[in-house]
Enzyme design. Structure first.
Site, PDB file in Angstrom:
ATOM      1  N   ASP A 126      48.845  29.476  43.150  1.00  0.00           N
ATOM      2  CA  ASP A 126      47.425  29.799  42.422  1.00  0.00           C
ATOM      3  C   ASP A 126      46.337  29.554  41.668  1.00  0.00           C
ATOM      4  OD1 ASP A 126      45.376  31.123  43.714  1.00  0.00           O
ATOM      5  OD2 ASP A 126      46.625  33.310  44.223  1.00  0.00           O
ATOM      6  N   TRP A 161      41.579  27.283  45.879  1.00  0.00           N
ATOM      7  CA  TRP A 161      40.863  27.846  46.784  1.00  0.00           C
ATOM      8  C   TRP A 161      39.389  26.871  47.019  1.00  0.00           C
ATOM      9  CZ3 TRP A 161      39.770  30.700  42.192  1.00  0.00           C
ATOM     10  CH2 TRP A 161      41.171  31.257  41.512  1.00  0.00           C
ATOM     11  N   GLY A 162      39.699  25.827  47.698  1.00  0.00           N
ATOM     12  CA  GLY A 162      38.964  24.802  47.503  1.00  0.00           C
ATOM     13  C   GLY A 162      38.225  23.838  46.109  1.00  0.00           C
ATOM     14  N   ASP A 183      39.698  33.740  49.373  1.00  0.00           N
ATOM     15  CA  ASP A 183      40.600  34.214  50.116  1.00  0.00           C
ATOM     16  C   ASP A 183      40.116  34.722  51.806  1.00  0.00           C
ATOM     17  OD1 ASP A 183      41.965  34.000  48.431  1.00  0.00           O
ATOM     18  OD2 ASP A 183      42.323  35.883  47.667  1.00  0.00           O
TER      19      ASP A 183
HETATM   20  C1  GLA Z   1      45.425  34.461  45.387  1.00  0.00           C
HETATM   21  C2  GLA Z   1      44.961  33.990  46.728  1.00  0.00           C
HETATM   22  C3  GLA Z   1      45.935  35.059  47.669  1.00  0.00           C
HETATM   23  C4  GLA Z   1      46.634  36.000  46.296  1.00  0.00           C
HETATM   24  C5  GLA Z   1      46.540  36.389  45.679  1.00  0.00           C
HETATM   25  C6  GLA Z   1      47.285  37.483  45.141  1.00  0.00           C
HETATM   26  O1  GLA Z   1      43.751  35.353  44.907  1.00  0.00           O
HETATM   27  O2  GLA Z   1      44.316  33.116  46.875  1.00  0.00           O
HETATM   28  O3  GLA Z   1      46.016  34.477  49.081  1.00  0.00           O
HETATM   29  O4  GLA Z   1      47.869  34.804  46.792  1.00  0.00           O
HETATM   30  O5  GLA Z   1      46.229  35.643  44.694  1.00  0.00           O
HETATM   31  O6  GLA Z   1      47.322  37.980  43.211  1.00  0.00           O
END
Ligand code: GLA
Length: 384
Positions: A126, A161-162, A183
């Site tokens: 992440d 996330w891009g 997300d």
């Molecule tokens: C981010 C990621 C999610 C998930 C959460 C966990 O938001 O994008 O997919 O893994 O963290 O905290």
């Protein structure tokens, strides 16, 4: 490690969030096999955020929360492996994970070694709490190098996330898949928002470096960690069809111990999965009429196609609008697939959700697609 087709599996986050434990993971592993999911290709069982204690041990190593995982992670991995599945875990490139647990910043090599020792096969990585002093590409390069040197094949799933133009630097980090957008939530709005942004990333997706539109919400119906309003069955079918056709990973997010028949039918449609897993890994492309004129146009009724390894095509018509598609110019035009009039060829379409066979005549196929639903075909090239 080379990953030739989009990874498939199950991840704990969308339904369970922080409420994870050994029992849940074992039961999920059992069900992945008994429900036929492993047979369909769903092989990775991934534990997301919130699995560890808040402090590392005296040797600087991450420690599984003993209340959630009393026998440690190696025992969980062994159980998952005993079912013929692969085991995935989660960490983060920044100072803390998104839920505030220790992450791998400045501990990349020791963590990769720990994961390898536990028998981990997949690492979701992440991007929360990013230190200002190091650029995103360097953070992912660190873990990419650590995994490549840890002595075990571990699929590297980047989750930035891009952000910071991920798509432009992620391939250099060794990531096998990479989140292209924010997300997902279990709502029609979320599926639509992510889908409308897919075009920005498709061209950067490739074999061994798949763009990831996030884990599936099929079958959540508003329950669980990302469960908002939930979706209708048609909306879930559209979501699954689009993810499959665009060649993004298929990571199930619902509670597979409690799936209804429709959820099972959607997730185990082998013909649809074949489109996703096609070995040629050709890039899908838009054949929407509107796209030919204006690249920035937000197309609520996209039509995508992909040439498959055996010469067939996968083609999907997706209606994100609130009206029927008839008369809106949403159709399949064979010319745009390279099957011009002069070729003497046409397509025999098989609807992958109903089994219906339709021969395209006059070079164009048009059907009414109701709002919030889709049609997905495999088209065989035949003489006219
Ligand atoms: C981010 C990621 C999610 C998930 C959460 C966990 O938001 O994008 O997919 O893994 O963290 O905290």
């Amino acid at each position: 490690m080379i990953v030739r087709t989009p990874p498939m599996g199950w991840n704990s986050w969308n339904t369970f969030g922080k409420d994870i434990n050994e029992q849940l993971i074992k039961e999920t592993a059992d069900r992945m096999v008994s429900e036929g999911l492993l047979d369909c290709g769903y092989e990775y069982l991934v534990i997301d955020d919130c699995w560890s204690l808040k402090e590392r041990d005296e040797n600087g190593r991450l420690v599984p929360d003993p209340e959630k995982f009393p026998n440690g992670m190696k025992a969980v991995a062994d159980y998952v492996h005993s079912k013929g599945l692969k085991f995935g875990m989660y960490s983060c490139a920044g100072m803390l994970t998104c839920a505030g647990y220790p992450s791998s910043y400045d501990h990349e090599f020791i963590d990769a070694a720990t994961f390898a020792e536990w028998g981990v096969d997949f690492l979701k990585y992440d991007y929360c709490y990013k230190p200002g002093s190091v650029s995103g590409d360097v953070l992912y390069k660190r873990m990419g190098a650590a995994l490549a040197n840890c002595g075990r094949d571990i699929l590297f799933s980047a989750c930035s996330w891009g952000a910071d133009e991920t798509k432009k630097w992620i391939k250099a980090t060794g990531a096998h898949m990479w989140r292209s957008t924010g997300d997902i939530q279990d709502s029609w709005k979320s599926i639509k928002d992510l889908s409308m942004k897919a075009d920005q990333s498709i061209k950067y997706s490739a074999c061994n470096s798949f763009f990831d539109m996030d884990m599936l919400v099929v079958g959540i119906y508003g329950k669980g960690n990302v469960g908002l309003s939930g979706c209708t069955d048609d909306e879930y079918r559209l979501h699954f069809s689009l993810w499959a056709l665009l060649g993004t990973p298929l990571m199930i997010g619902c509670d597979i111990r409690d799936m209804n028949e429709v959820t099972k039918q959607i997730l185990t449609n082998k013909e649809v999965i074949k489109i996703n897993q096609d070995p040629a890994c050709n890039q899908p492309y838009s054949i929407s009429q509107s796209r030919t004129f204006d690249d920035d146009f937000v197309d609520e009724c996209p039509v995508y196609a992909k040439l498959l390894e055996n010469g067939d095509y996968a083609i999907g018509i997706f209606n994100f609008s609130d009206a029927n598609t008839w008369g809106t110019g949403t159709h399949i035009k064979l010319d745009m697939l390279g099957l011009a009039e002069s070729t003497g060829k046409t397509l025999l379409l098989t609807d992958l959700w109903t089994g219906e066979k339709i021969k395209v005549t006059n070079g164009v196929f048009e059907r009414t697609v109701p709002p919030h639903s889709c049609m997905l075909f495999r088209g065989q090239v035949i003489d006219k």
